[in-house]
Design a protein around this motif. Structure first.
Motif, mmCIF file in Angstrom:
data_model
loop_
_atom_site.group_PDB
_atom_site.id
_atom_site.type_symbol
_atom_site.label_atom_id
_atom_site.label_comp_id
_atom_site.label_asym_id
_atom_site.label_seq_id
_atom_site.Cartn_x
_atom_site.Cartn_y
_atom_site.Cartn_z
ATOM 1 N N HIS A 275 17.260 10.890 0.629
ATOM 2 C CA HIS A 275 16.471 9.652 0.694
ATOM 3 C C HIS A 275 16.257 8.986 -0.654
ATOM 4 C CE1 HIS A 275 14.432 11.762 4.368
ATOM 5 N NE2 HIS A 275 15.601 11.238 4.683
ATOM 6 N N ALA A 276 16.511 9.694 -1.763
ATOM 7 C CA ALA A 276 16.149 9.240 -3.108
ATOM 8 C C ALA A 276 14.628 9.076 -3.181
ATOM 9 C CB ALA A 276 16.885 7.961 -3.474
ATOM 10 N N ASN A 277 14.154 8.309 -4.137
ATOM 11 C CA ASN A 277 12.716 8.102 -4.326
ATOM 12 C C ASN A 277 12.278 6.917 -3.467
ATOM 13 O OD1 ASN A 277 10.133 7.477 -5.207
ATOM 14 N ND2 ASN A 277 10.594 7.733 -7.372
ATOM 15 N N THR A 278 11.535 7.198 -2.409
ATOM 16 C CA THR A 278 11.035 6.129 -1.536
ATOM 17 C C THR A 278 9.563 5.845 -1.794
ATOM 18 O OG1 THR A 278 10.636 7.758 0.208
ATOM 19 C CG2 THR A 278 12.712 6.533 0.313
ATOM 20 N N SER A 279 9.093 6.178 -2.986
ATOM 21 C CA SER A 279 7.736 5.879 -3.427
ATOM 22 C C SER A 279 6.705 6.393 -2.428
ATOM 23 C CB SER A 279 7.589 4.375 -3.680
ATOM 24 O OG SER A 279 6.344 4.052 -4.269
ATOM 25 N N ALA A 280 5.810 5.544 -1.934
ATOM 26 C CA ALA A 280 4.720 5.983 -1.061
ATOM 27 C C ALA A 280 5.214 6.577 0.250
ATOM 28 C CB ALA A 280 3.778 4.814 -0.773
ATOM 29 N N ALA A 281 6.464 6.303 0.612
ATOM 30 C CA ALA A 281 7.009 6.830 1.867
ATOM 31 C C ALA A 281 7.533 8.248 1.736
ATOM 32 C CB ALA A 281 8.131 5.925 2.374
ATOM 33 N N SER A 282 7.720 8.748 0.519
ATOM 34 C CA SER A 282 8.492 9.981 0.351
ATOM 35 C C SER A 282 7.786 11.217 0.894
ATOM 36 C CB SER A 282 8.871 10.184 -1.117
ATOM 37 O OG SER A 282 7.766 10.607 -1.888
ATOM 38 N N VAL A 283 6.478 11.340 0.691
ATOM 39 C CA VAL A 283 5.761 12.524 1.183
ATOM 40 C C VAL A 283 5.739 12.562 2.716
ATOM 41 C CG1 VAL A 283 3.521 13.687 1.291
ATOM 42 C CG2 VAL A 283 4.394 12.878 -0.903
ATOM 43 N N PRO A 284 5.322 11.484 3.402
ATOM 44 C CA PRO A 284 5.342 11.568 4.872
ATOM 45 C C PRO A 284 6.744 11.652 5.457
ATOM 46 C CG PRO A 284 4.785 9.341 4.160
ATOM 47 C CD PRO A 284 4.738 10.216 2.938
ATOM 48 N N LEU A 285 7.736 11.075 4.792
ATOM 49 C CA LEU A 285 9.128 11.230 5.237
ATOM 50 C C LEU A 285 9.549 12.694 5.190
ATOM 51 C CD1 LEU A 285 11.344 8.360 3.723
ATOM 52 C CD2 LEU A 285 11.512 9.274 6.031
ATOM 53 N N ALA A 286 9.273 13.348 4.081
ATOM 54 C CA ALA A 286 9.646 14.753 3.921
ATOM 55 C C ALA A 286 8.879 15.636 4.899
ATOM 56 C CB ALA A 286 9.393 15.205 2.485
ATOM 57 N N LEU A 287 7.596 15.323 5.105
ATOM 58 C CA LEU A 287 6.801 16.086 6.064
ATOM 59 C C LEU A 287 7.397 15.983 7.462
ATOM 60 C CD1 LEU A 287 4.272 17.620 7.045
ATOM 61 C CD2 LEU A 287 3.125 15.391 7.210
ATOM 62 N N ASP A 288 7.768 14.779 7.865
ATOM 63 C CA ASP A 288 8.307 14.587 9.211
ATOM 64 C C ASP A 288 9.625 15.335 9.386
ATOM 65 O OD1 ASP A 288 8.191 13.321 11.845
ATOM 66 O OD2 ASP A 288 9.915 12.155 11.167
ATOM 67 N N VAL A 289 10.479 15.289 8.365
ATOM 68 C CA VAL A 289 11.749 16.028 8.426
ATOM 69 C C VAL A 289 11.488 17.517 8.633
ATOM 70 C CG1 VAL A 289 13.735 16.778 7.057
ATOM 71 C CG2 VAL A 289 13.093 14.367 7.088
ATOM 72 N N ALA A 290 10.556 18.068 7.862
ATOM 73 C CA ALA A 290 10.297 19.506 7.911
ATOM 74 C C ALA A 290 9.563 19.929 9.182
ATOM 75 C CB ALA A 290 9.499 19.931 6.682
ATOM 76 N N ARG A 291 8.762 19.039 9.755
ATOM 77 C CA ARG A 291 8.121 19.363 11.036
ATOM 78 C C ARG A 291 9.143 19.341 12.167
ATOM 79 N NH1 ARG A 291 4.802 16.346 13.453
ATOM 80 N NH2 ARG A 291 3.475 17.932 14.428
ATOM 81 N N ARG A 292 10.033 18.353 12.147
ATOM 82 C CA ARG A 292 10.977 18.209 13.246
ATOM 83 C C ARG A 292 12.103 19.244 13.203
ATOM 84 N NH1 ARG A 292 10.155 13.440 16.239
ATOM 85 N NH2 ARG A 292 8.477 12.185 15.342
ATOM 86 N N ASP A 293 12.427 19.747 12.001
ATOM 87 C CA ASP A 293 13.473 20.778 11.963
ATOM 88 C C ASP A 293 12.898 22.189 12.109
ATOM 89 O OD1 ASP A 293 12.564 21.668 9.439
ATOM 90 O OD2 ASP A 293 14.108 20.586 8.331
ATOM 91 N N GLY A 294 11.584 22.283 12.303
ATOM 92 C CA GLY A 294 10.963 23.556 12.623
ATOM 93 C C GLY A 294 10.461 24.369 11.452
ATOM 94 N N ARG A 295 10.624 23.877 10.232
ATOM 95 C CA ARG A 295 10.140 24.652 9.094
ATOM 96 C C ARG A 295 8.606 24.670 9.045
ATOM 97 N NH1 ARG A 295 13.441 22.163 4.151
ATOM 98 N NH2 ARG A 295 13.558 20.399 5.604
ATOM 99 N N ILE A 296 7.989 23.509 9.085
ATOM 100 C CA ILE A 296 6.529 23.431 9.071
ATOM 101 C C ILE A 296 6.019 23.540 10.501
ATOM 102 C CG2 ILE A 296 4.539 21.972 8.579
ATOM 103 C CD1 ILE A 296 5.993 20.890 6.174
ATOM 104 N N LYS A 297 5.158 24.552 10.738
ATOM 105 C CA LYS A 297 4.668 24.842 12.077
ATOM 106 C C LYS A 297 3.136 24.843 12.094
ATOM 107 C CE LYS A 297 6.839 28.761 11.914
ATOM 108 N NZ LYS A 297 7.536 28.534 10.628
#
Length: 320
Positions: A275-297
């Protein structure tokens, strides 16, 4: 009473631009970019894609994930440095698009730390009863403010949006919710990372300017310090953290911060390569990726952290 994350969502522009694509436009190469940043691609908004359209799509996906109807949302806080208009707030456009008018909706501007600022603000308002359910969104179209002839900055950024649904709940001490938040700012370093324009100065949008080495140095120190502050506030040891979801600015910053805290690098969620640096979007983007791929439970202890222009920086600890 705690603000509990009950859903997440994200949205990316259709156009994916690789490092090789950029090499056709500016004097750079895939090897140069990857070695210095870890970035391999980014998404760039098209003509009909704006901060509000990306934010709305991410919000809808977060609502679907949470099983919440838009009519239940009483608070929308949208973090962005690239709003659709000077005013009205982009949050009000998202509110209208979702069909949930009448509640509270406003923007927060803390650049790359914006989502942390928005999260902390929403947490406080939910705890005081201002609303029962909230959308916290980070959304950016940074490509609109890049100097595409400056290879030191234009290769670093991308566009996107991420969102979470928060719900005020009475929970047990070991239950889910935001446990601690620390936010900081220091305007003394404006010249290290800024946009050279604005309504009351030049009357124009301006372009992003950055002194990368100096920003790197401040980022590693500030992020490590604020993470320690949150750990102390929450009475948590670093080895108790299941995951760190950092602002995705640069792979080197992520590595250096983890080393400074003696944190296992495998616990750090990394999406900067995609994604590169998406500024204010980067933390929730990364969180959503990790929740949907099953890492964050559910039940995981997750640390969020970010630093941006201003300087602003902050961190938050949450039980999922």
């Amino acid at each position: 009473m705690r603000a509990v994350v009950t859903g997440s969502g994200s949205a990316l522009p259709v156009n994916c631009v690789t490092n090789a694509d950029l090499a056709d436009r500016v004097d750079t190469s895939d090897e140069w970019i990857v070695e210095r940043t870890g970035i391999r691609q980014r998404h760039i908004a098209g003509e009909n894609e704006t901060t509000s359209t990306l934010a709305t799509e991410a919000a809808r996906r977060a609502l679907e994930d949470a099983g919440v109807d838009a009519s239940e949302i009483g608070l929308i806080i949208l973090a962005t440095a690239t709003p659709d208009f000077t005013f009205p707030a982009t949050a009000t456009q998202v509110q209208h698009a979702l069909g949930c008018g009448g509640g509270v909706a406003f923007d927060v501007q803390a650049v790359c730390s914006g989502f942390l600022y928005a999260l902390g603000t929403a947490d406080s308002l939910l705890r005081t009863g201002m609303a029962k359910k909230a959308l916290v969104i980070g959304a950016e179209t940074f490509s609109r403010i890049l100097d595409w002839e400056d290879r030191t900055t234009c290769v670093l950024f991308g566009d996107g949006a991420g969102a979470v649904v928060l719900e005020a709940r009475d929970v047990a001490d070991n239950g889910p919710g935001i446990l601690a938040t620390k936010l900081h700012a220091d305007g003394a370093h404006r010249e290290l990372l800024y946009v050279d324009g604005g309504p009351s100065t030049t009357g124009q949008v301006g372009k992003l300017r950055m002194k990368g080495r100096e920003v790197f140095r401040h980022a590693v120190v500030n992020l490590a310090d604020v993470l320690k502050e949150v750990l102390v506030q929450a009475n948590v040891e670093v080895d108790m953290i299941d995951w760190v979801v950092p602002h995705q600015a640069n792979a080197r910053i992520l590595d250096a911060t983890a080393r400074k805290l003696n944190l296992d690098p495998s616990k750090v969620i990394v999406t900067v390569d995609q994604h590169a640096n998406t500024s204010a979007a980067s933390v929730p983007l990364a969180l959503d990726v990790a929740r949907r791929d099953g890492r964050i439970k559910a039940g995981d202890l997750v640390m969020f952290e970010a630093m941006g222009g201003g300087f602003t920086w902050g961190a938050a600890l949450a039980r999922m």
